[in-house]
Write an enzyme that holds these catalytic residues in place. Structure first.
Site, mmCIF file in Angstrom:
data_model
loop_
_atom_site.group_PDB
_atom_site.id
_atom_site.type_symbol
_atom_site.label_atom_id
_atom_site.label_comp_id
_atom_site.label_asym_id
_atom_site.label_seq_id
_atom_site.Cartn_x
_atom_site.Cartn_y
_atom_site.Cartn_z
ATOM 1 N N HIS A 156 25.761 66.793 42.396
ATOM 2 C CA HIS A 156 26.735 65.902 43.033
ATOM 3 C C HIS A 156 26.049 64.561 43.306
ATOM 4 C CE1 HIS A 156 29.346 64.168 46.058
ATOM 5 N NE2 HIS A 156 30.282 64.961 45.593
ATOM 6 N N GLY A 168 34.867 59.341 48.715
ATOM 7 C CA GLY A 168 34.937 59.149 50.155
ATOM 8 C C GLY A 168 35.266 57.726 50.557
ATOM 9 N N LYS A 217 31.361 69.887 51.616
ATOM 10 C CA LYS A 217 30.174 69.110 52.006
ATOM 11 C C LYS A 217 29.581 69.645 53.322
ATOM 12 C CE LYS A 217 32.037 65.286 49.388
ATOM 13 N NZ LYS A 217 32.060 63.870 49.116
ATOM 14 N N GLU A 261 25.934 62.757 45.774
ATOM 15 C CA GLU A 261 25.232 62.693 47.068
ATOM 16 C C GLU A 261 23.865 63.370 46.973
ATOM 17 O OE1 GLU A 261 28.494 64.336 49.272
ATOM 18 O OE2 GLU A 261 29.614 62.479 48.932
ATOM 19 N N ASN A 288 35.270 70.793 47.807
ATOM 20 C CA ASN A 288 33.862 70.627 48.177
ATOM 21 C C ASN A 288 33.831 70.238 49.648
ATOM 22 O OD1 ASN A 288 31.227 69.816 48.531
ATOM 23 N ND2 ASN A 288 31.358 68.035 47.173
ATOM 24 N N SER A 304 38.222 60.731 46.047
ATOM 25 C CA SER A 304 39.399 60.391 46.860
ATOM 26 C C SER A 304 40.709 60.960 46.330
ATOM 27 C CB SER A 304 39.508 58.864 47.033
ATOM 28 O OG SER A 304 38.362 58.362 47.677
ATOM 29 N N GLU A 331 32.967 62.088 38.490
ATOM 30 C CA GLU A 331 33.224 61.517 39.811
ATOM 31 C C GLU A 331 32.602 60.129 39.890
ATOM 32 O OE1 GLU A 331 33.904 64.816 42.923
ATOM 33 O OE2 GLU A 331 31.754 64.558 42.736
HETATM 34 P P1 PGA Z 1 36.209 62.815 48.235
HETATM 35 O O1 PGA Z 1 34.933 63.585 47.655
HETATM 36 O O2 PGA Z 1 37.416 63.547 47.720
HETATM 37 O O3 PGA Z 1 36.072 62.887 49.728
HETATM 38 O O4 PGA Z 1 36.144 61.425 47.715
HETATM 39 C C1 PGA Z 1 34.937 64.118 46.364
HETATM 40 C C2 PGA Z 1 33.582 64.693 46.060
HETATM 41 O O5 PGA Z 1 32.596 64.093 46.473
HETATM 42 O O6 PGA Z 1 33.449 65.742 45.402
#
Ligand code: PGA
Length: 255
Positions: free
Chosen positions: A97, A175, A11, A99, A9, A215, A169
């Site tokens: 997601h 992140g 982003k 976010e 992903n 992460s 998640e």
């Molecule tokens: P990250 O993001 O690996 O940077 O923690 C994962 C995601 O949000 O899908």
């Protein structure tokens, strides 16, 4: 046996040219053996989809988008429809997601409506669920995820479930560099699989792919991916580096 899926992903990162460069490097470096045993997906930004689709041709790597509208077409300024995504070469779309839930107000109902639209438009939704740190500390994380699953999957038929992927998640692990322990992840995957089995029966429950995200990187991928009941990973930051992403792909097959 279902293959593991490693999904990147991207982003809101990378210009068109940088997306082209990264895609080229992933295609070049992806281990040939892994691409047979593992499914690989990249989800760049909307404006890079067409160019990346061309680069992925014959690579075995699939393309997905990070979001879509639940409307067909028309006066919805700034939105992107499912048919635009399939025309750009997408097979998958990430829906709900955390976010999108946090910054763009996406509710379980919106997630459901987008997932249904994706499925009737020939796109495979990756439906994201997961609790916040507060919800974990308050020990209501199972109830939160249960609601996200039951409301997010409302009206999705048994047949459609074969095109649905769930991504667990935990928001506190996205992140942040923190990640769920393999046991925490594996327990939640079992819990989610139980919910799906309860709704659709154990055959569909066992067949549904459940990814872990938060992460995941080259160092921890092996441990997480083999923790039990984990069918792949949704990778954010570490998917922006070709070498690291390819190492994660290799970890899916190595025991
Ligand atoms: P990250 O993001 O690996 O940077 O923690 C994962 C995601 O949000 O899908």
């Amino acid at each position: 046996m279902k293959k593991k899926l490693i999904a990147g992903n991207w982003k809101m990162n990378l210009t068109l040219n940088a997306s082209i460069e990264l895609t080229g490097n992933i295609v070049k470096n992806v281990p040939k053996k892994s691409i047979i045993e593992t499914e690989v997906l990249i989800c760049p930004t909307f404006i890079a989809l067409s160019a990346c689709s061309t680069l992925l041709k014959d690579s075995g790597i699939m393309l997905g988008a990070q979001n879509m509208s639940d409307k067909d077409d028309g006066a919805y300024t700034g939105e992107i429809s499912a048919s635009m995504l399939t025309a750009a070469g997408c097979e998958f779309v990430i829906i709900g997601h955390s976010e999108r839930r946090k910054y763009f107000g996406e509710t379980n109902q919106i997630v459901n409506s987008k997932s249904l639209k994706a499925l009737t438009s020939g796109l495979k939704p990756i439906i994201c669920v997961g609790e916040t740190l507060q919800e974990r500390e308050d020990e209501i994380y199972e109830a939160i995820v249960e609601k996200q699953i039951s409301e997010g999957l409302a009206g999705i038929s048994d047949e459609q479930m074969s095109d649905v992927t769930i991504a667990y998640e935990p928001v506190w692990a996205i992140g942040t560099g923190l990640n769920a322990t393999p046991k925490q992840a594996s327990d939640m995957h079992k819990f989610i699989r139980g919910l799906i089995s309860g709704k659709y029966g154990s055959e569909i429950g066992n067949e549904t792919r459940i990814l872990y995200g938060g992460s995941v990187n080259a160092k921890n991928a092996g441990e997480i991916l083999h923790a039990g009941g984990i069918d792949g990973a949704l990778v954010g930051g570490a998917a922006l580096k070709a070498e690291e992403f390819c190492t994660i792909i290799s970890s899916a097959t190595e025991k």
